[in-house]
Structures are given as C-alpha cells and as structure tokens.
Design a protein around this motif. Structure first.
Motif, PDB file in Angstrom:
ATOM      1  N   GLY A   8       0.847  -1.181   0.000  1.00  0.00           N
ATOM      2  CA  GLY A   8       0.000   0.000   0.000  1.00  0.00           C
ATOM      3  C   GLY A   8       0.880   1.226   0.000  1.00  0.00           C
ATOM      4  O   GLY A   8       2.093   1.140  -0.196  1.00  0.00           O
ATOM      5  N   PRO A   9       0.302   2.399   0.213  1.00  0.00           N
ATOM      6  CA  PRO A   9       1.097   3.626   0.237  1.00  0.00           C
ATOM      7  C   PRO A   9       2.146   3.586   1.337  1.00  0.00           C
ATOM      8  O   PRO A   9       1.914   3.037   2.422  1.00  0.00           O
ATOM      9  CB  PRO A   9       0.051   4.725   0.476  1.00  0.00           C
ATOM     10  N   ALA A  10       3.312   4.158   1.051  1.00  0.00           N
ATOM     11  CA  ALA A  10       4.441   4.114   1.977  1.00  0.00           C
ATOM     12  C   ALA A  10       4.817   5.518   2.422  1.00  0.00           C
ATOM     13  O   ALA A  10       4.829   6.456   1.621  1.00  0.00           O
ATOM     14  CB  ALA A  10       5.637   3.435   1.318  1.00  0.00           C
ATOM     15  N   ARG A  11       5.167   5.625   3.688  1.00  0.00           N
ATOM     16  CA  ARG A  11       5.584   6.901   4.269  1.00  0.00           C
ATOM     17  C   ARG A  11       6.850   6.689   5.097  1.00  0.00           C
ATOM     18  O   ARG A  11       7.076   5.604   5.623  1.00  0.00           O
ATOM     19  CB  ARG A  11       4.502   7.482   5.183  1.00  0.00           C
ATOM     20  N   GLY A  12       7.642   7.746   5.232  1.00  0.00           N
ATOM     21  CA  GLY A  12       8.802   7.691   6.109  1.00  0.00           C
ATOM     22  C   GLY A  12       9.717   6.535   5.789  1.00  0.00           C
ATOM     23  O   GLY A  12      10.071   6.288   4.633  1.00  0.00           O
ATOM     24  N   ARG A  13      10.119   5.791   6.804  1.00  0.00           N
ATOM     25  CA  ARG A  13      11.106   4.720   6.627  1.00  0.00           C
ATOM     26  C   ARG A  13      10.606   3.608   5.704  1.00  0.00           C
ATOM     27  O   ARG A  13      11.404   2.913   5.069  1.00  0.00           O
ATOM     28  CB  ARG A  13      11.494   4.137   7.978  1.00  0.00           C
ATOM     29  N   ASP A  14       9.278   3.438   5.606  1.00  0.00           N
ATOM     30  CA  ASP A  14       8.748   2.390   4.732  1.00  0.00           C
ATOM     31  C   ASP A  14       9.059   2.658   3.260  1.00  0.00           C
ATOM     32  O   ASP A  14       9.061   1.735   2.444  1.00  0.00           O
ATOM     33  CB  ASP A  14       7.241   2.257   4.918  1.00  0.00           C
ATOM     34  N   LEU A  15       9.301   3.920   2.914  1.00  0.00           N
ATOM     35  CA  LEU A  15       9.658   4.248   1.536  1.00  0.00           C
ATOM     36  C   LEU A  15      10.965   3.588   1.118  1.00  0.00           C
ATOM     37  O   LEU A  15      11.185   3.331  -0.077  1.00  0.00           O
ATOM     38  CB  LEU A  15       9.793   5.765   1.373  1.00  0.00           C
ATOM     39  N   PHE A  16      11.827   3.325   2.085  1.00  0.00           N
ATOM     40  CA  PHE A  16      13.173   2.844   1.790  1.00  0.00           C
ATOM     41  C   PHE A  16      13.312   1.334   1.943  1.00  0.00           C
ATOM     42  O   PHE A  16      14.413   0.800   1.829  1.00  0.00           O
ATOM     43  CB  PHE A  16      14.179   3.554   2.695  1.00  0.00           C
ATOM     44  N   ALA A  17      12.211   0.638   2.191  1.00  0.00           N
ATOM     45  CA  ALA A  17      12.263  -0.818   2.311  1.00  0.00           C
ATOM     46  C   ALA A  17      12.637  -1.428   0.962  1.00  0.00           C
ATOM     47  O   ALA A  17      12.273  -0.903  -0.092  1.00  0.00           O
ATOM     48  CB  ALA A  17      10.909  -1.351   2.778  1.00  0.00           C
ATOM     49  N   PRO A  18      13.366  -2.535   0.955  1.00  0.00           N
ATOM     50  CA  PRO A  18      13.741  -3.173  -0.320  1.00  0.00           C
ATOM     51  C   PRO A  18      12.511  -3.525  -1.141  1.00  0.00           C
ATOM     52  O   PRO A  18      11.454  -3.879  -0.606  1.00  0.00           O
ATOM     53  CB  PRO A  18      14.485  -4.433   0.137  1.00  0.00           C
ATOM     54  N   LEU A  20      11.501   6.198  -4.905  1.00  0.00           N
ATOM     55  CA  LEU A  20      10.940   6.824  -6.098  1.00  0.00           C
ATOM     56  C   LEU A  20       9.926   5.925  -6.790  1.00  0.00           C
ATOM     57  O   LEU A  20       8.902   6.397  -7.291  1.00  0.00           O
ATOM     58  CB  LEU A  20      12.067   7.191  -7.060  1.00  0.00           C
ATOM     59  N   VAL A  21      10.193   4.615  -6.829  1.00  0.00           N
ATOM     60  CA  VAL A  21       9.240   3.693  -7.445  1.00  0.00           C
ATOM     61  C   VAL A  21       7.910   3.744  -6.704  1.00  0.00           C
ATOM     62  O   VAL A  21       6.830   3.719  -7.322  1.00  0.00           O
ATOM     63  CB  VAL A  21       9.808   2.260  -7.460  1.00  0.00           C
ATOM     64  N   ARG A  22       7.950   3.844  -5.396  1.00  0.00           N
ATOM     65  CA  ARG A  22       6.706   3.920  -4.622  1.00  0.00           C
ATOM     66  C   ARG A  22       5.989   5.256  -4.834  1.00  0.00           C
ATOM     67  O   ARG A  22       4.764   5.306  -4.887  1.00  0.00           O
ATOM     68  CB  ARG A  22       7.018   3.680  -3.143  1.00  0.00           C
ATOM     69  N   LEU A  23       6.754   6.342  -4.947  1.00  0.00           N
ATOM     70  CA  LEU A  23       6.128   7.624  -5.244  1.00  0.00           C
ATOM     71  C   LEU A  23       5.425   7.595  -6.594  1.00  0.00           C
ATOM     72  O   LEU A  23       4.369   8.219  -6.774  1.00  0.00           O
ATOM     73  CB  LEU A  23       7.186   8.738  -5.234  1.00  0.00           C
ATOM     74  N   LEU A  24       6.018   6.870  -7.537  1.00  0.00           N
ATOM     75  CA  LEU A  24       5.469   6.795  -8.896  1.00  0.00           C
ATOM     76  C   LEU A  24       4.210   5.940  -8.991  1.00  0.00           C
ATOM     77  O   LEU A  24       3.475   6.052  -9.983  1.00  0.00           O
ATOM     78  CB  LEU A  24       6.514   6.199  -9.843  1.00  0.00           C
ATOM     79  N   THR A  25       3.966   5.090  -8.014  1.00  0.00           N
ATOM     80  CA  THR A  25       2.926   4.066  -8.171  1.00  0.00           C
ATOM     81  C   THR A  25       1.913   4.070  -7.026  1.00  0.00           C
ATOM     82  O   THR A  25       0.925   4.797  -7.080  1.00  0.00           O
ATOM     83  CB  THR A  25       3.586   2.689  -8.318  1.00  0.00           C
ATOM     84  N   VAL A  26       2.157   3.284  -6.010  1.00  0.00           N
ATOM     85  CA  VAL A  26       1.156   3.099  -4.951  1.00  0.00           C
ATOM     86  C   VAL A  26       0.844   4.399  -4.214  1.00  0.00           C
ATOM     87  O   VAL A  26      -0.301   4.635  -3.802  1.00  0.00           O
ATOM     88  CB  VAL A  26       1.600   2.011  -3.949  1.00  0.00           C
ATOM     89  N   ASN A  27       1.848   5.252  -4.038  1.00  0.00           N
ATOM     90  CA  ASN A  27       1.587   6.497  -3.325  1.00  0.00           C
ATOM     91  C   ASN A  27       0.708   7.444  -4.133  1.00  0.00           C
ATOM     92  O   ASN A  27      -0.215   8.072  -3.602  1.00  0.00           O
ATOM     93  CB  ASN A  27       2.905   7.194  -2.970  1.00  0.00           C
ATOM     94  N   GLY A  28       0.998   7.553  -5.416  1.00  0.00           N
ATOM     95  CA  GLY A  28       0.183   8.416  -6.256  1.00  0.00           C
ATOM     96  C   GLY A  28      -1.254   7.946  -6.336  1.00  0.00           C
ATOM     97  O   GLY A  28      -2.196   8.740  -6.293  1.00  0.00           O
ATOM     98  N   ALA A  29      -1.434   6.624  -6.446  1.00  0.00           N
ATOM     99  CA  ALA A  29      -2.789   6.075  -6.507  1.00  0.00           C
ATOM    100  C   ALA A  29      -3.562   6.379  -5.233  1.00  0.00           C
ATOM    101  O   ALA A  29      -4.744   6.747  -5.272  1.00  0.00           O
ATOM    102  CB  ALA A  29      -2.721   4.568  -6.760  1.00  0.00           C
ATOM    103  N   ALA A  30      -2.904   6.226  -4.082  1.00  0.00           N
ATOM    104  CA  ALA A  30      -3.571   6.506  -2.812  1.00  0.00           C
ATOM    105  C   ALA A  30      -3.881   7.991  -2.660  1.00  0.00           C
ATOM    106  O   ALA A  30      -4.953   8.363  -2.182  1.00  0.00           O
ATOM    107  CB  ALA A  30      -2.695   6.025  -1.655  1.00  0.00           C
TER     108      ALA A  30
END
Length: 402
Positions: free
Chosen positions: A15-25, A364-374
């Motif tokens: 799902g959408p990621a914030r803070g340290r979760d953005l940097f998870a592998p 960046l991949v998360r910003l491009l995908t799940v975060n934008g959708a949320a």
C-alpha cells in the motif's frame, strides 16, 4: 497474452508508503512473466513457474525491468496547447505574465479543434510512456472537462479531475454543489462527469477563502480528494505575508478583490487556519515549506505532490525532498503541465530527483505508483501489478534500477 522480461517489480501487496517504509527493499523477480486476460492481470511471477493456458501468445520484451503503470498525480491537460509558448527561467511572475494573456485571449476560428487535438496528443503521450492513473486540474475553459475526460478514455487512462476555482468573484452561489461557474453547465449535463470530478482550488492567493473552504468541505463530505497548489514560490509567500511583490502586481484589479488584504501568514499556516489540510487532501509543490511546516503537514495527514522539473524550469526553487521523505508525509509525483515542462513522462520526475538529489530508487518507485494512486483516492491495489488490476505496466528506467 503473457509478457516475459528480464525482471519484474510488481509491488503486489503493498500500500502507500511513508517515512522509513519508503526505503524498504523492493521485491524483485528475475526472468519474470506477466499473464494478461481481458485487459486484467491474471498472474505474475518467475518464468519457470508460469502455467500458461493453451494458446497463450508470449511476447518477450527482452532486457527490461517491468514495473506497475505510473501515476501522474498532477497535470493540466487542458493547457497542452500552450506547449513551448511560455517563459521559463525568469521566475514565477514572468511565467505567469507570459501565460495569462494567452489563456484569456479570444479564440480564433479553428482554435478549439487545435486545443482538442493537443489534449488528445497529451493523453496518447501519457499512455505511451507507461502512465495509467492521473490527476488533472481543469475547468478554466468551457468544455475542457469533457474534452479531457473523452481523451483519457480513448487513451485508456483512469483520471481524477479537479475543477479549479480561480479568483475571488463571482461569489459562491451553491455551497451544496460548489462547482466553478465555467464547470456548472457542463457537469449538470453529464452525470458521469460529475462522478469523476471534485471542486478544487487554484491557490491560497488566487481563490477566495470561503470558496476554498466550501470545496474542501464538499470533498470531505463526499469522500473525494481536495487538491490545491501550496507553497510553490517565494512570490506566493511574499504576497500572503506582506501583500507585495510580483503576484500583487499581476493580480491587482483582476483576480484579487477590491480592498484585498494579505492574511499575514505563510502558506501552510494560512491553509491550516482555513481548515484545508488533513486526510483526503492533495497539496501540490511544497517548494517553500520549512522544517516545522513539514512536520505539521505530516501530522495533518495530507498528501503532497512533487513536480521537481516544473519547479526547476520556472526557477521557484527545489522542494526540501529529503526532509519530506523522512517526515511521514504521503508523497507522490506529477509533471504539472506542458506550460512548465518538456513532457508528461512522470518517470522523468523520478530520474531528476535521483540525479540531482540522490533519492533512492526504491522510494521513487513507490512515489510513482502506490503512493500516487492513494493520494488520488484510487482503490486499494491500484499502482501494483496484482491479479485483477488493469493490464498496464511501465518500463523501469535504468536510473531507477538498484
């Protein structure tokens, strides 16, 4: 059809990621496949585990890494006809001075068709570069909402449309349905269009506070996303705190109401005083935010869309991206429009942040995908390559592969 590729990053289950979760592998599958049926993803995983129905066509995409289709969370598609016709690099005020006269100029014969063609070309470009979901700001021109909606549908894009209030007059006449004047007739004639749209604000300095509040309240009541530009330029901060500067000179007597006085607050504090922040809000830009404001934005639950190349072209500065990444703000990416950017490929925003600010690819991949959708309010699972999701994917650029 089955697609085979050197690698796959599906984000399935994320799902959408914030803070340290953005940097998870990122979970990555090498020598991968993606099975598609009737426009939806049916399965994904290692090629050696593929169980393909008889008659499946296999298309080998070669030495590429697949990722979910991208989310371009902030665009201005109706202004695509202005590509290459505005002034960059001389500050925000100079850009506005080059933009506004062209927007308000009378339409010449054949101009409406040219503008429709520009919107259609922009949507085709979005689809071609691997974008599937987007947020679009419109409503400043008659018929623009329907034009954008139709072009998105033809290109296979899913869009959230924000009907932008701009100016301090005319006064709000319907707090139950707070649509901007240019949008009312168009939305009233199309129930599907109404379902896809939400009222939004241009900015704190260019939209009356009661209108911003009514739009925000409507969005909260209906479960829609409220969007507004926020803290984009130093000129914005100067106008709101001191009532002076290039924006005052640009808008005096036209946009600003007679006797307008500045609130004496920085943009974020002013937005908070009006009750405009919180869950379900998508602020855009955030270039001028300081540390305390970033903390307050994160606590509010609002999302923030970064448009770094647009900010660079207009010379308004660079958002405090590292602090924002670490703060817990829900971040996503947008290209803004072709009046301030060279293209609509949102992956290039990620590459700019990678190259100039050394932002890790996994964030960046998360910003491009799940975060934008949320941030745009699309259903859970959007922005991933999970079973049941649209069969839309992008190629992960080399600069974002770890």
């Amino acid at each position: 059809m089955a697609f085979r590729a050197r690698a796959l990053v599906s984000l399935a289950g994320e799902g959408p990621a914030r803070g340290r979760d953005l940097f998870a592998p990122l979970a990555r599958v090498d020598d991968a496949f993606l099975l598609v049926r009737d426009g939806r993803i049916e399965a994904a995983g290692p090629w050696k585990n593929a169980r393909l129905p008889v008659g499946t066509e296999v298309r080998d995409l070669g030495d590429v890494c697949l990722m979910p289709a991208c989310v371009n969370a902030h665009t201005h598609l109706q202004l695509s006809w202005l590509a290459g016709r505005t002034r960059w690099g001389a500050g925000f005020g100079a850009w506005l001075e080059s933009l506004i006269p062209q927007i308000v100029a009378p339409l010449h014969e054949g101009e409406k068709e040219r503008r429709r063609e520009a919107v259609a070309a922009a949507c085709a470009e979005l689809a071609a570069c691997g974008t599937h979901w987007l947020g679009d700001v419109g409503g400043s021109a008659a018929g623009a909402l329907s034009t954008v909606r139709k072009a998105c549908a033809e290109a296979g894009l899913e869009v959230r449309q924000f009907c932008e209030w701009f100016g301090f007059a005319p006064p709000l006449v319907d707090e139950v349905r707070p649509w901007p004047p240019r949008c009312r007739a168009e939305i009233a004639a199309d129930t599907e269009l109404e379902a896809a749209c939400a009222p939004g604000g241009h900015a704190l300095y260019s939209t009356a506070p009661d209108i911003l509040q009514a739009a925000r309240e409507w969005c909260a009541r209906t479960g829609s996303v409220f969007s507004c530009h926020l803290a984009e330029s130093a000129e914005e901060t100067e106008l709101l705190t001191q009532g002076t500067g290039p924006l005052r000179a640009c808008y005096e007597g036209t946009v600003l109401s007679a006797g307008w006085q500045p609130p004496g607050l920085r943009p974020l504090a002013y937005a908070m005083s009006l009750g405009l922040l919180g869950s379900g809000v998508l602020a855009v830009h955030g270039v001028q935010l300081n540390g305390e404001e970033i903390t307050a934005l994160a606590k509010s639950g609002a999302a923030l869309c970064l448009c770094p190349r647009s900010n660079h072209h207009l010379g308004v500065g660079v958002a405090p991206v590292r602090q924002l990444l670490e703060s817990g703000v829900l971040l996503c990416l947008g290209t803004d429009g072709l009046t301030s950017n060279t293209d609509l490929d949102v992956r290039n925003e990620a590459l700019w942040l990678r190259e100039h600010l050394d932002v890790p690819p996994r964030a960046l991949v998360r910003l491009l995908t799940v975060n934008g959708a949320a941030a745009l309010g699309f259903p859970a699972g959007s922005g991933t390559l999970s079973p049941g999701q649209p069969a839309a994917f992008a190629i992960l650029p080399a600069g974002l592969e770890e």
